[in-house]
Design an enzyme around this catalytic site. Structure first.
Site, mmCIF file in Angstrom:
data_model
loop_
_atom_site.group_PDB
_atom_site.id
_atom_site.type_symbol
_atom_site.label_atom_id
_atom_site.label_comp_id
_atom_site.label_asym_id
_atom_site.label_seq_id
_atom_site.Cartn_x
_atom_site.Cartn_y
_atom_site.Cartn_z
ATOM 1 N N ASP A 7 32.276 58.188 45.566
ATOM 2 C CA ASP A 7 31.034 58.602 46.210
ATOM 3 C C ASP A 7 30.195 59.305 45.138
ATOM 4 O O ASP A 7 30.692 59.605 44.041
ATOM 5 C CB ASP A 7 31.357 59.536 47.376
ATOM 6 C CG ASP A 7 30.120 60.107 48.018
ATOM 7 O OD1 ASP A 7 29.229 59.325 48.406
ATOM 8 O OD2 ASP A 7 30.025 61.355 48.124
ATOM 9 N N ASP A 9 26.759 61.791 45.787
ATOM 10 C CA ASP A 9 26.255 63.113 46.153
ATOM 11 C C ASP A 9 27.371 63.966 46.742
ATOM 12 O O ASP A 9 28.045 63.555 47.700
ATOM 13 C CB ASP A 9 25.130 62.984 47.179
ATOM 14 C CG ASP A 9 23.946 62.203 46.651
ATOM 15 O OD1 ASP A 9 23.027 62.826 46.110
ATOM 16 O OD2 ASP A 9 23.959 60.961 46.770
ATOM 17 N N ASP A 164 33.901 63.361 49.014
ATOM 18 C CA ASP A 164 33.889 64.782 49.365
ATOM 19 C C ASP A 164 33.694 65.061 50.846
ATOM 20 O O ASP A 164 33.806 66.220 51.254
ATOM 21 C CB ASP A 164 32.747 65.474 48.615
ATOM 22 C CG ASP A 164 31.380 65.079 49.170
ATOM 23 O OD1 ASP A 164 30.676 65.937 49.727
ATOM 24 O OD2 ASP A 164 31.031 63.889 49.078
#
Length: 221
Positions: A7, A9, A164
């Site tokens: 991922d 951001d 995250d």
């Protein structure tokens, strides 16, 4: 060697300050109060359309303004890179993984153009063999299709996904891919409530976890 997809951001980069600046400029144009960085981090994860819906909800902006707000946001998002930076240890970890022969990719809900802009600006583009954004396919995460597409674009080997957020964890479960959770990003839930194979708080730990999860590759590296 493994195929490792990340991922973006909240995982490799902290882009919330740039996204906050765009959002608050948009609100200021409407004579509305700004949103905090903490609020913005809570809005990120499901793509720009969901971000704008949450932003509007926070300021009581009617649904009829969704398309206009989204268009203006996109116009300003493509080159929003000035306040964004990689998390500590990211570059060293990516260098170590590439040096060990692993193949790396990106699967993010960020639109593709701003994804490429920020990767190029930060010099991270050199690490990735494939990049998939939130508008690369008709569906986006947590639908597993973009993640599968990212892995398919890399040559064979075991698959690992690094993210995250709750969206990333759900995507990994639906794709049936081991998930490595960076705990210092934009997640809202306790780590114990998110399905993961490994959790880490600093990127110095990541190559060790990758070696643990791909023992043959770790031994050959």
């Amino acid at each position: 060697m493994a195929r490792i997809v990340f991922d973006l951001d909240g995982t490799l980069i902290d882009s919330a300050p740039d996204i906050q600046a765009i959002a608050n400029a948009l609100l200021a144009d409407e004579g509305l109060a700004p949103v905090t960085l903490e609020q913005v981090r809570g809005f990120i994860g499901n793509g720009t359309a969901v971000f704008i819906r949450k932003l509007r909800a926070a300021r009581g902006i009617p649904d009829s303004e969704q398309a206009r707000f989204l268009d203006v946001f996109h116009d300003r998002y493509d080159d929003a890179v000035r306040l964004t930076h990689p998390y500590p240890g990211v570059v060293a970890a990516l260098e170590a993984l590439r040096g060990a022969g692993h193949r790396l990719g990106i699967c993010t809900n960020k639109p593709l153009q701003p994804t490429h802009s920020v990767l190029n600006h930060l010099g991270l583009d050199r690490f990735f063999d494939t990049v998939w954004g939130g508008n690369s396919l008709p569906v986006s995460k947590p639908d597993p299709a973009p993640l599968h597409a990212a892995f398919d674009a890399l040559s064979g080997g075991p698959c690992l996904y690094v993210g995250d957020s709750e969206v990333d964890a759900e995507t990994a479960v639906r794709a049936d891919i081991p998930f490595l959770l960076f705990t210092e990003g934009y997640r809202k839930s306790p780590v114990t409530e998110m399905v993961h194979a490994r959790a880490f708080s600093t990127f110095a730990e990541l190559p060790v976890h990758v070696a643990d999860l791909t023992p043959e590759e770790g031994e050959n590296a």
